[in-house]
Scaffold this motif. Structure first.
Motif, PDB file in Angstrom:
ATOM      1  N   VAL A 172       0.846  -1.204   0.000  1.00 57.63           N
ATOM      2  CA  VAL A 172       0.000   0.000   0.000  1.00 57.63           C
ATOM      3  C   VAL A 172       0.877   1.248   0.000  1.00 57.63           C
ATOM      4  O   VAL A 172       0.667   2.180  -0.786  1.00 57.63           O
ATOM      5  CB  VAL A 172      -0.970  -0.013   1.200  1.00 57.63           C
ATOM      6  N   CYS A 173       1.867   1.244   0.864  1.00 56.10           N
ATOM      7  CA  CYS A 173       2.750   2.415   0.963  1.00 56.10           C
ATOM      8  C   CYS A 173       3.471   2.658  -0.353  1.00 56.10           C
ATOM      9  O   CYS A 173       3.516   3.783  -0.871  1.00 56.10           O
ATOM     10  CB  CYS A 173       3.805   2.217   2.059  1.00 56.10           C
ATOM     11  N   GLY A 174       4.074   1.599  -0.876  1.00 54.61           N
ATOM     12  CA  GLY A 174       4.889   1.729  -2.084  1.00 54.61           C
ATOM     13  C   GLY A 174       4.049   2.044  -3.301  1.00 54.61           C
ATOM     14  O   GLY A 174       4.446   2.861  -4.143  1.00 54.61           O
ATOM     15  N   TYR A 175       2.910   1.436  -3.422  1.00 54.59           N
ATOM     16  CA  TYR A 175       2.099   1.593  -4.632  1.00 54.59           C
ATOM     17  C   TYR A 175       1.442   2.966  -4.678  1.00 54.59           C
ATOM     18  O   TYR A 175       1.469   3.643  -5.701  1.00 54.59           O
ATOM     19  CB  TYR A 175       1.052   0.482  -4.678  1.00 54.59           C
ATOM     20  N   TYR A 176       0.835   3.369  -3.566  1.00 50.31           N
ATOM     21  CA  TYR A 176       0.099   4.637  -3.579  1.00 50.31           C
ATOM     22  C   TYR A 176       0.996   5.842  -3.322  1.00 50.31           C
ATOM     23  O   TYR A 176       0.751   6.930  -3.860  1.00 50.31           O
ATOM     24  CB  TYR A 176      -1.052   4.609  -2.558  1.00 50.31           C
ATOM     25  N   GLY A 177       2.008   5.667  -2.509  1.00 45.83           N
ATOM     26  CA  GLY A 177       2.945   6.754  -2.223  1.00 45.83           C
ATOM     27  C   GLY A 177       2.251   7.971  -1.617  1.00 45.83           C
ATOM     28  O   GLY A 177       1.198   7.858  -0.980  1.00 45.83           O
ATOM     29  N   GLY A 178       2.866   9.127  -1.749  1.00 44.98           N
ATOM     30  CA  GLY A 178       2.272  10.377  -1.295  1.00 44.98           C
ATOM     31  C   GLY A 178       2.123  10.454   0.214  1.00 44.98           C
ATOM     32  O   GLY A 178       2.921   9.886   0.963  1.00 44.98           O
ATOM     33  N   LYS A 179       1.066  11.143   0.647  1.00 37.75           N
ATOM     34  CA  LYS A 179       0.848  11.361   2.085  1.00 37.75           C
ATOM     35  C   LYS A 179       0.566  10.055   2.809  1.00 37.75           C
ATOM     36  O   LYS A 179       0.959   9.844   3.945  1.00 37.75           O
ATOM     37  CB  LYS A 179      -0.327  12.315   2.290  1.00 37.75           C
ATOM     38  N   ARG A 180      -0.159   9.179   2.082  1.00 34.26           N
ATOM     39  CA  ARG A 180      -0.489   7.885   2.671  1.00 34.26           C
ATOM     40  C   ARG A 180       0.804   7.147   3.059  1.00 34.26           C
ATOM     41  O   ARG A 180       0.946   6.627   4.153  1.00 34.26           O
ATOM     42  CB  ARG A 180      -1.280   7.070   1.649  1.00 34.26           C
ATOM     43  N   ASP A 181       1.745   7.152   2.131  1.00 35.75           N
ATOM     44  CA  ASP A 181       3.043   6.490   2.361  1.00 35.75           C
ATOM     45  C   ASP A 181       3.779   7.163   3.521  1.00 35.75           C
ATOM     46  O   ASP A 181       4.309   6.499   4.418  1.00 35.75           O
ATOM     47  CB  ASP A 181       3.859   6.570   1.068  1.00 35.75           C
ATOM     48  N   LEU A 182       3.747   8.493   3.489  1.00 38.07           N
ATOM     49  CA  LEU A 182       4.462   9.252   4.525  1.00 38.07           C
ATOM     50  C   LEU A 182       3.947   8.913   5.932  1.00 38.07           C
ATOM     51  O   LEU A 182       4.722   8.590   6.837  1.00 38.07           O
ATOM     52  CB  LEU A 182       4.272  10.751   4.249  1.00 38.07           C
ATOM     53  N   ILE A 183       2.623   8.940   6.076  1.00 36.50           N
ATOM     54  CA  ILE A 183       2.028   8.695   7.396  1.00 36.50           C
ATOM     55  C   ILE A 183       2.232   7.238   7.824  1.00 36.50           C
ATOM     56  O   ILE A 183       2.699   6.954   8.939  1.00 36.50           O
ATOM     57  CB  ILE A 183       0.517   9.051   7.385  1.00 36.50           C
ATOM     58  N   LEU A 184       1.926   6.322   6.895  1.00 34.97           N
ATOM     59  CA  LEU A 184       2.030   4.905   7.253  1.00 34.97           C
ATOM     60  C   LEU A 184       3.465   4.507   7.611  1.00 34.97           C
ATOM     61  O   LEU A 184       3.699   3.750   8.557  1.00 34.97           O
ATOM     62  CB  LEU A 184       1.499   4.027   6.120  1.00 34.97           C
ATOM     63  N   MET A 185       4.425   5.027   6.863  1.00 34.22           N
ATOM     64  CA  MET A 185       5.821   4.653   7.159  1.00 34.22           C
ATOM     65  C   MET A 185       6.316   5.267   8.457  1.00 34.22           C
ATOM     66  O   MET A 185       7.149   4.677   9.148  1.00 34.22           O
ATOM     67  CB  MET A 185       6.743   5.068   5.995  1.00 34.22           C
ATOM     68  N   ILE A 187       4.415   5.682  11.052  1.00 36.69           N
ATOM     69  CA  ILE A 187       3.821   4.802  12.079  1.00 36.69           C
ATOM     70  C   ILE A 187       4.687   3.543  12.225  1.00 36.69           C
ATOM     71  O   ILE A 187       5.024   3.111  13.327  1.00 36.69           O
ATOM     72  CB  ILE A 187       2.363   4.433  11.700  1.00 36.69           C
ATOM     73  N   ALA A 188       5.077   2.985  11.073  1.00 37.81           N
ATOM     74  CA  ALA A 188       5.918   1.778  11.097  1.00 37.81           C
ATOM     75  C   ALA A 188       7.236   2.054  11.819  1.00 37.81           C
ATOM     76  O   ALA A 188       7.732   1.221  12.587  1.00 37.81           O
ATOM     77  CB  ALA A 188       6.180   1.302   9.674  1.00 37.81           C
ATOM     78  N   GLU A 189       7.795   3.246  11.583  1.00 39.73           N
ATOM     79  CA  GLU A 189       9.067   3.588  12.239  1.00 39.73           C
ATOM     80  C   GLU A 189       8.899   3.712  13.751  1.00 39.73           C
ATOM     81  O   GLU A 189       9.782   3.331  14.521  1.00 39.73           O
ATOM     82  CB  GLU A 189       9.612   4.897  11.652  1.00 39.73           C
ATOM     83  N   VAL A 190       7.756   4.250  14.159  1.00 44.04           N
ATOM     84  CA  VAL A 190       7.502   4.365  15.608  1.00 44.04           C
ATOM     85  C   VAL A 190       7.435   2.961  16.233  1.00 44.04           C
ATOM     86  O   VAL A 190       8.048   2.690  17.271  1.00 44.04           O
ATOM     87  CB  VAL A 190       6.188   5.154  15.874  1.00 44.04           C
ATOM     88  N   VAL A 191       6.713   2.080  15.550  1.00 47.70           N
ATOM     89  CA  VAL A 191       6.604   0.699  16.065  1.00 47.70           C
ATOM     90  C   VAL A 191       7.979   0.051  16.101  1.00 47.70           C
ATOM     91  O   VAL A 191       8.345  -0.628  17.070  1.00 47.70           O
ATOM     92  CB  VAL A 191       5.626  -0.125  15.198  1.00 47.70           C
ATOM     93  N   GLN A 192       8.752   0.292  15.064  1.00 48.35           N
ATOM     94  CA  GLN A 192      10.083  -0.312  14.984  1.00 48.35           C
ATOM     95  C   GLN A 192      11.017   0.196  16.089  1.00 48.35           C
ATOM     96  O   GLN A 192      11.927  -0.515  16.518  1.00 48.35           O
ATOM     97  CB  GLN A 192      10.691   0.017  13.616  1.00 48.35           C
ATOM     98  N   ALA A 193      10.747   1.404  16.532  1.00 43.75           N
ATOM     99  CA  ALA A 193      11.637   2.004  17.540  1.00 43.75           C
ATOM    100  C   ALA A 193      11.430   1.418  18.934  1.00 43.75           C
ATOM    101  O   ALA A 193      12.272   1.576  19.811  1.00 43.75           O
ATOM    102  CB  ALA A 193      11.412   3.509  17.577  1.00 43.75           C
TER     103      ALA A 193
END
Lengths: 349, 644
Positions: A172-185, A187-193
């Protein structure tokens, strides 16, 4: 002229040429088979205690392998008064194999005695614990293989969850990109931290200990790496000509992702997934080792190591077998993953 | 080139590893070696004499504050502090007898009234801390004030009341409307300390009371300087320099969580009887590491686990003795709730739920036996596991435990009793309470306390009464204790086998402090815990069997792990607070202890499993001329350096 090979055949052919990967594969097959079937190879269950019989901390004994010191069922008893060794009530006839390290202590001659521990405990020839017993008199063979099964189950299921969540999220992140990608990634970084131990502790507090909790706890954070990788692959492939062509022909987004982009990203994803299995095995072992894992009496490789380490000096074989299996698992998965990476690498064609 | 580089790198790493593993840690040994060198003397023959330094594995020292001492296992106080009196060992004709010896006191207490309520103790003129500061009757009385401080709530203040009830001390300690001047401890001219008690007592009891850690003097000025602004805590004893020492040794160095380096205290009143030059009390958490250090000669005395004991039990270096702690199953049966300082009632109070009462109210029972009815504080109906209160269920647990097997596994003594083997009938008595006819009368044979058929029948009955098919219970244990883990796993399997899968034990492991907090929350949460494993003992008391029950009464309510309630225990413990004859008349004491034990066991207030044993390995060069079963005092030992 040979018929052209399909991509799958090509990968398999290349993988077969990698001797280390092939050996690793067969080791894994062996370990998986043992994890599935070996707990049923003898009459003991993983939770059966033999305290009443006093079969506690028995050394390994395999009748057919008695010529190997590790499996001869002998143990060394420390600082025994020499005179007491002739007391057959305590040391049955023939149980003392040899004495050594003779010295005097408080005027008494003491020795270290190597004994047939089974005879010493009053067990006859029909009693054999192939990997010995633990502090509660439980058969280590059964527990080690069942523990392997539990560890692998946790690892496989958590990695599968990683794969499913991470792939969908990354796609979803890679295909749609844009703000959706920015926000979702982000969130993923927060979880990863969030550190793994902290996350697992929280999950255990929330859900209680158990196999399910361990799977969820490991999957909770593991998917972020997969998501990053899949996103990168989607960014790489989404504007390729064949994708655009399919899009022009009216293919839906889901179809484009599933049929046209994902198959091309499969190589790195497969490699990463295989690599993630030993990491999950290790993470499970670590968490169990520090007491955050599967609750007793269910064994796992980490639990077994944690229990054995407190008697490492006295009964090293209790540590040896789980340690050996965890090492084999780690090496085999890594070698297989290396082989797969090379085999799936399109640059190597 | 690359291979060669890797080879070199590997060799370098290996060398680094070997260097790290080899040799002693200079930081660990330099202090001791310096101390040793300083103390080494040269004999007349010109051969340097080895300093006599014993190295003992010990519990981790939390604080030097004597009033916060948790148990004798916190060895620091034994080594470094003196009291007015101390239990000593007299060796005559090869046998050893314990007796109470004046330590900081000059002589035995002197009775100055007709009833036996007023006693005078003369403090030795040469009593002093290691820095030379004199210990006088005034400073001692000031120390006692700190010990009983109602804000500090020292553990020792509570323990001081075990043998004698000092006039108004309990009221002062519990924050009653009593000033320190009204408490029966006064300094008199002539270095005399006057003790006034609530009821008549004997000289033996006064000496016993003042042999507790509560009678270790502190430096009042230093203590005051270490107090927090609100007066509820003190940093006294949290550092080597924040403490004064008056015992056989003083602390030279303290490495937290690691070791204490002690040197002989020349100002100790019996310094000439101390044969050691110094000591190292080493905290090594892992039992296996302790044994390895012992084998390598790095430690002279180590405590070991049952598993190690199994390997060494025939060795001349192996010693085992009962260890006063009983491992037991505690049941949150909601049988009693204790409240303290309730506005309209006097403390301490017992609150009981009476399930048969139509109004389901709480019944407050006061000291004198009168009862006051009031609204309930905790709702019995909120309980998620009411089977825990079922007597048939408790009986089922009682008969389902194979204590003999469990005790053999841990090298303990199987226990279907509460008073441990370390409880003696008087300070000087060689008779254990457990060996008396009174204590044997009601105990069934230990083999008969394990009866799976009976257990199953009781369990089925309990299920029927509660309308259940099966039950799942959590047992709370400490994750720090291998012993508890083994025990819980054994019980889990045994209960599943005996009750044919109808009782599932879920093991809840948590750090010791969390376990205690969870269990002690029963006062405010009826479902705080279900079952728990605990070691329970009145650690400071060994010479009065009935004192073992103090911990099961409301007088100990703040520390109780579970809502124990036994009417007989409750009444007897309250009676002995005002009737000193329970303490002076040992026959009465034994009879009361037996009655309390019989009642507590029949009501299954706990399910005892086994009495733990202290197992040790001691090198042959550690010599001692006594075999006190209660406390091997290594500070009185000698080292035969020729054997090292």
């Amino acid at each position: 002229m040979n018929a052209p090979l399909s991509p799958r055949q090509n990968v398999l052919r290349r993988l077969r040429k990698d001797r280390a990967a092939v050996i690793a594969f067969w080791i894994l097959v062996f370990l998986l088979a043992m994890a599935l079937f070996a707990p049923n190879f003898n009459e003991y269950t993983y939770r059966q205690q033999m305290l009443q019989e006093d079969y506690v901390n028995m050394p390994p004994r395999v009748q057919a392998l008695k010529w190997i010191p590790l499996f001869n069922g002998r143990a060394v008893l420390k600082a025994r008064p020499l005179s007491s060794l002739s007391d057959t009530a305590k040391y049955p006839e023939g149980c003392v194999i040899r004495t050594f390290n003779e010295r005097t202590n408080r005027g008494i001659t003491v020795v270290d005695a190597e004994v047939d521990y089974y005879l010493y405990k009053g067990a006859d020839e029909s009693v054999n614990f192939w990997f010995g017993t633990d502090t509660l008199g439980r058969d280590i063979w059964t527990r080690v293989w069942r523990g392997t099964r539990i560890s692998l189950l946790i690892a496989f299921v958590s990695v599968l969850l990683d794969l499913l969540i991470g792939t969908a999220y990354g796609a979803v992140c890679g295909y749609y990109g844009g703000k959706r990608d920015l926000i979702l990634m982000r969130i993923a970084e927060v979880v990863q931290a969030i550190p793994n131990v902290v996350l697992c502790t929280l999950m255990i507090l929330l859900m209680g200990g158990g196999t399910g909790t361990m799977i969820v706890a490991l999957a909770c954070r593991g998917w972020t790496g997969t998501a990053g990788l899949v996103r990168a692959q989607f960014l790489r492939f989404k504007n390729r000509e064949y994708v655009l062509a399919a899009k022009e022909m009216g293919a839906s987004d889901a179809r484009l992702m599933r049929r046209h982009i994902l198959p091309n990203a499969a190589g790195p994803i497969i490699t990463r997934t295989v690599m993630a299995v030993p990491s999950a095995v290790f993470a499970e072992a670590f968490l169990s080792y520090i007491g955050l894992g599967v609750p007793a009496p269910e064994p796992s490789l980490g639990n077994l190591l944690a229990e054995a380490q407190s008697v490492l000096g006295l009964y090293p074989t209790q540590t040896l077998f789980p340690a050996l299996i965890i090492s084999l698992l780690m090496i085999a998965f890594h070698l297989l993953a290396n082989g797969l990476r090379d085999a799936l690498d399109p640059n190597e064609y | 080139m690359r291979t060669r580089f890797c080879g070199l790198l590997l060799a370098a790493l290996l060398a680094l590893l070997l260097a790290a593993c080899g040799g002693k840690d200079p930081a660990q040994t330099s202090e001791t070696e310096t101390a040793s060198a300083a103390q080494a003397e040269t004999s007349s023959a010109g051969i340097p004499e080895q300093p006599k330094i014993i190295r003992v594995s010990a519990e981790n020292c939390r604080t030097f504050d004597p009033y916060e001492a948790n148990s004798p296992e916190e060895a620091f106080n034994e080594w470094c502090q003196a009291r007015l009196y101390r239990s000593w060992t007299l060796i005559e004709n090869g046998t050893d007898t314990r007796y109470m010896r004046p330590e900081l006191a000059a002589e035995e207490p002197v009775q100055t009234d007709a009833e036996g309520c007023v006693w005078q103790i003369r403090i030795r003129d040469d009593a002093a801390f290691s820095d030379g500061t004199a210990i006088t009757a005034e400073s001692f009385a000031a120390s006692m004030k700190i010990c009983f401080d109602p804000l500090l709530k020292h553990r020792s203040g509570d323990n001081m009341g075990l043998y004698i009830a000092v006039k108004n001390a309990r009221a002062y300690y519990t924050g009653g409307a009593v000033s320190w001047e009204e408490v029966g401890i006064k300094a008199l001219p002539g270095n005399l300390l006057e003790i006034t008690t609530e009821a008549p007592v004997t000289a033996d009891l006064v000496m016993k009371a003042f042999s507790e850690y509560g009678s270790v003097p502190v430096d009042p000025e230093l203590y005051a300087a270490c107090m927090s602004a609100d007066g509820t805590s003190s940093s006294y004893g949290t550092d080597v320099s924040k403490c004064r020492y008056c015992g056989p040794f003083t602390v030279k160095e303290w490495v937290r969580d690691s070791r204490l380096v002690l040197v002989k205290n020349p100002n100790y009143v019996f310094a000439d009887e101390i044969r050691l030059d110094g000591a190292e009390l080493v905290y090594v958490e892992n039992a296996q590491t302790r044994v390895e250090l012992f084998e390598a000669g790095e430690l002279d005395v180590v405590s070991i686990t049952a598993q190690v004991g199994e390997q060494y039990m025939d060795s001349p270096d192996y010693f085992a003795r009962p260890w006063r702690y009983l491992l037991m199953i505690e049941i949150n049966d909601n049988s009693a709730h204790y409240v303290k300082n309730a506005e309209d009632l006097t403390a301490p109070l017992l609150v009981r739920h009476e399930p048969d009462d139509p109004n389901n109210v709480d019944i407050y029972t006061e000291k004198d036996g009168t009862r006051t009815y009031t609204a309930k504080t905790l709702d019995n109906a909120q309980r998620t596991k009411p089977i825990l209160s079922n007597m048939n269920f408790k009986n089922a647990l009682w008969y389902a435990v194979d204590r003999v097997t469990l005790a053999r596994r841990e090298g303990g003594i199987p226990a279907n009793f509460i008073v441990p083997y370390t409880s003696y009938c008087g300070e000087y008595s060689p008779i254990r309470f457990r060996d008396t006819e009174e204590a044997k009368r009601y105990l069934e044979k230990i083999e008969d306390s394990f009866d799976p058929v009976k257990a199953k029948a009781y369990f089925e009955q309990a299920l029927k009464e509660e309308g259940l098919d099966r039950v799942e219970l959590a047992i709370t244990i400490s994750s720090d204790s291998d012993e508890m883990k083994i025990c819980a796993q054994f019980l889990k399997e045994e209960f599943a086998r005996i009750f044919e899968g109808k009782l599932e034990l879920k093991i809840e492991e948590m750090p010791s402090a969390s376990r205690l907090a969870k269990m002690k929350a029963w006062r405010t949460d009826v479902n705080a815990f279900e079952l728990g494993l605990a070691n329970w003992s009145r650690a400071v008391t060994d010479a009065s069997p009935m004192n073992q029950f103090d911990v099961f009464s409301s007088s100990y309510w703040t520390k109780c792990n579970a809502p124990y309630h036994c009417e007989t225990v409750e009444k007897t413990i309250w009676l002995q607070e005002t009737d000193a004859s329970y303490k002076t008349d040992m026959k009465k004491n034994i009879a009361a202890a037996a009655a309390m034990e019989e009642a507590a066991l029949s009501e299954r207030i706990v399910i005892p499993l086994y009495e733990r044993t202290m197992q040790s390995l001691v090198h042959e060069w550690v010599t001692y001329e006594f075999n006190d079963p209660l406390n091997v005092r290594y500070w009185l030992c000698d080292i035969d350096t020729s054997l090292k």
